[in-house]
Design a protein around this motif. Structure first.
Motif, PDB file in Angstrom:
ATOM      1  N   UNK A 172       0.787  -1.214   0.000  1.00  0.00           N
ATOM      2  CA  UNK A 172       0.000   0.000   0.000  1.00  0.00           C
ATOM      3  C   UNK A 172       0.818   1.263   0.000  1.00  0.00           C
ATOM      4  N   UNK A 173       2.103   1.172   0.320  1.00  0.00           N
ATOM      5  CA  UNK A 173       2.955   2.354   0.348  1.00  0.00           C
ATOM      6  C   UNK A 173       3.478   2.716  -1.032  1.00  0.00           C
ATOM      7  N   UNK A 174       3.212   1.878  -2.022  1.00  0.00           N
ATOM      8  CA  UNK A 174       3.630   2.191  -3.382  1.00  0.00           C
ATOM      9  C   UNK A 174       5.062   1.839  -3.689  1.00  0.00           C
ATOM     10  N   UNK A 175       5.720   1.035  -2.836  1.00  0.00           N
ATOM     11  CA  UNK A 175       7.102   0.651  -3.102  1.00  0.00           C
ATOM     12  C   UNK A 175       7.168  -0.375  -4.233  1.00  0.00           C
ATOM     13  N   UNK A 176       8.325  -0.430  -4.890  1.00  0.00           N
ATOM     14  CA  UNK A 176       8.485  -1.358  -5.998  1.00  0.00           C
ATOM     15  C   UNK A 176       8.364  -2.804  -5.527  1.00  0.00           C
ATOM     16  N   UNK A 177       8.068  -3.694  -6.494  1.00  0.00           N
ATOM     17  CA  UNK A 177       7.855  -5.102  -6.176  1.00  0.00           C
ATOM     18  C   UNK A 177       9.147  -5.720  -5.654  1.00  0.00           C
ATOM     19  N   UNK A 178       9.094  -6.258  -4.450  1.00  0.00           N
ATOM     20  CA  UNK A 178      10.255  -6.909  -3.852  1.00  0.00           C
ATOM     21  C   UNK A 178      10.095  -8.423  -3.812  1.00  0.00           C
ATOM     22  N   UNK A 179       8.850  -8.872  -3.700  1.00  0.00           N
ATOM     23  CA  UNK A 179       8.595 -10.306  -3.594  1.00  0.00           C
ATOM     24  C   UNK A 179       7.429 -10.668  -4.509  1.00  0.00           C
ATOM     25  N   UNK A 180       7.662 -11.600  -5.410  1.00  0.00           N
ATOM     26  CA  UNK A 180       6.616 -11.980  -6.357  1.00  0.00           C
ATOM     27  C   UNK A 180       5.548 -12.817  -5.658  1.00  0.00           C
ATOM     28  N   UNK A 181       4.291 -12.707  -6.117  1.00  0.00           N
ATOM     29  CA  UNK A 181       3.223 -13.539  -5.554  1.00  0.00           C
ATOM     30  C   UNK A 181       3.548 -15.019  -5.718  1.00  0.00           C
ATOM     31  N   UNK A 182       3.094 -15.794  -4.764  1.00  0.00           N
ATOM     32  CA  UNK A 182       3.384 -17.235  -4.785  1.00  0.00           C
ATOM     33  C   UNK A 182       2.272 -18.031  -5.461  1.00  0.00           C
ATOM     34  N   UNK A 183       1.128 -17.400  -5.725  1.00  0.00           N
ATOM     35  CA  UNK A 183       0.022 -18.073  -6.405  1.00  0.00           C
ATOM     36  C   UNK A 183      -0.405 -17.237  -7.598  1.00  0.00           C
ATOM     37  N   UNK A 184      -1.093 -17.885  -8.527  1.00  0.00           N
ATOM     38  CA  UNK A 184      -1.560 -17.174  -9.714  1.00  0.00           C
ATOM     39  C   UNK A 184      -2.529 -16.066  -9.333  1.00  0.00           C
ATOM     40  N   UNK A 185      -3.391 -16.335  -8.339  1.00  0.00           N
ATOM     41  CA  UNK A 185      -4.353 -15.323  -7.911  1.00  0.00           C
ATOM     42  C   UNK A 185      -3.658 -14.119  -7.274  1.00  0.00           C
ATOM     43  N   UNK A 186      -2.466 -14.359  -6.719  1.00  0.00           N
ATOM     44  CA  UNK A 186      -1.768 -13.278  -6.025  1.00  0.00           C
ATOM     45  C   UNK A 186      -1.361 -12.130  -6.927  1.00  0.00           C
ATOM     46  N   UNK A 187      -1.188 -12.413  -8.216  1.00  0.00           N
ATOM     47  CA  UNK A 187      -0.809 -11.346  -9.133  1.00  0.00           C
ATOM     48  C   UNK A 187      -1.889 -10.272  -9.224  1.00  0.00           C
ATOM     49  N   UNK A 188      -3.126 -10.637  -8.971  1.00  0.00           N
ATOM     50  CA  UNK A 188      -4.206  -9.656  -9.027  1.00  0.00           C
ATOM     51  C   UNK A 188      -4.098  -8.583  -7.964  1.00  0.00           C
ATOM     52  N   UNK A 189      -3.378  -8.883  -6.884  1.00  0.00           N
ATOM     53  CA  UNK A 189      -3.214  -7.904  -5.813  1.00  0.00           C
ATOM     54  C   UNK A 189      -2.108  -6.904  -6.072  1.00  0.00           C
ATOM     55  N   UNK A 190      -1.298  -7.163  -7.080  1.00  0.00           N
ATOM     56  CA  UNK A 190      -0.240  -6.222  -7.428  1.00  0.00           C
ATOM     57  C   UNK A 190      -0.861  -4.898  -7.881  1.00  0.00           C
ATOM     58  N   UNK A 191      -0.205  -3.789  -7.572  1.00  0.00           N
ATOM     59  CA  UNK A 191      -0.760  -2.485  -7.910  1.00  0.00           C
ATOM     60  C   UNK A 191       0.008  -1.825  -9.046  1.00  0.00           C
ATOM     61  N   UNK A 192      -0.729  -1.182  -9.917  1.00  0.00           N
ATOM     62  CA  UNK A 192      -0.145  -0.264 -10.886  1.00  0.00           C
ATOM     63  C   UNK A 192      -0.189   1.120 -10.251  1.00  0.00           C
TER      64      UNK A 192
END
Length: 259
Positions: free
Chosen positions: A153-173
């Protein structure tokens, strides 16, 4: 640039709360006080343009009256007299606009931030002008747009990739829109920054958006992908977005078949 938007009151309350608990987000150098008055009047003018039925700025020489009906503000003040405002002019206007404000001075071939108010929940107070900002002309209003992905939520760059396919949906643009403005009275350069974000799951609900974003991240040159911090995840992001498009298309076909 400073359009209040439908969530204006909520956003302003959040900004005020952020500033109340973190004093580091407002930094003022005494010699920048004239520029702070300058940016306050400039932003009041922009607000009246965006919302003429709710915002008013009246001037009579140094005497001014500012009305912001959306926040219940009706304030008389004398230009340059801080005692006629309830707080410093930068803080006063910074709690009425949905943008972070930095007042910049060019020194030693670079930008120096001599005053700032950063109330966004996304960005830290630390500031890096970046090469693209240094190339912008300082005698006209300029705009630049930057984007990246964030996993918090702080807008920091991706440090850890989601571990499930559904987890990618939580990534923010995360999208940052910056305006570099020469202030009319002092000539000081003001940088106004506004940040918005949306999850990939939200974006995927509109297949056209998902396809456009997938195309964009796949087409990024390596150097730009590295500068955005997305080189390690962009292949997976594009694949996830395209899988959502395929699922949506399959659901439409199945729906038509059932009908």
């Amino acid at each position: 640039m400073v359009d209040p938007g439908p969530d204006y009151a909520e956003v302003m309350a959040s900004r005020a709360a952020t500033l109340a608990v973190d004093q580091r987000r407002v930094r003022l150098s005494p010699h920048m006080t004239p520029a702070c008055w300058d940016v306050m009047l400039y932003l009041m003018g922009r607000l009246t343009q965006s919302c003429p039925t709710s915002m008013e700025l009246h001037r009579d020489g140094t005497e001014h009256r500012w009305v912001n009906r959306l926040l219940g503000i009706d304030q008389d003040f004398l230009l340059g007299n801080s005692g006629t405002l309830p707080q410093h002019p930068l803080a006063f206007i910074g709690k009425q606009v949905p943008v972070d404000i930095r007042l910049l001075t060019e020194r030693d071939g670079g930008w120096c931030v001599d005053a700032e108010l950063v109330a966004s929940s996304f960005g830290p107070v630390a500031f890096d002008a970046g090469e693209s900002l240094r190339l912008l002309p300082t005698d006209q209003v300029c705009c630049r747009v930057n984007w990246t992905f964030s996993d918090d939520g702080a807008g920091n760059e991706v440090k850890q990739h989601p571990t499930t396919d559904e987890g990618w949906g939580g990534l923010q643009l995360r999208i940052d829109v910056d305006h570099l403005i020469p202030l009319p009275m002092t000539g000081t350069s003001a940088l106004l920054s506004r940040t918005r974000s949306a999850t990939l799951a939200d974006i995927a609900t509109v297949p056209e958006w998902a396809g456009q974003l997938a195309d964009a991240v796949e087409a990024l040159p390596e150097a730009i992908a590295a500068s955005k911090g997305v080189e390690s995840c962009r292949v997976s992001v594009a694949a996830w977005l395209r899988s959502q498009i395929a699922d949506a298309e399959e659901a439409v076909v199945q729906g038509e078949s059932a009908a």
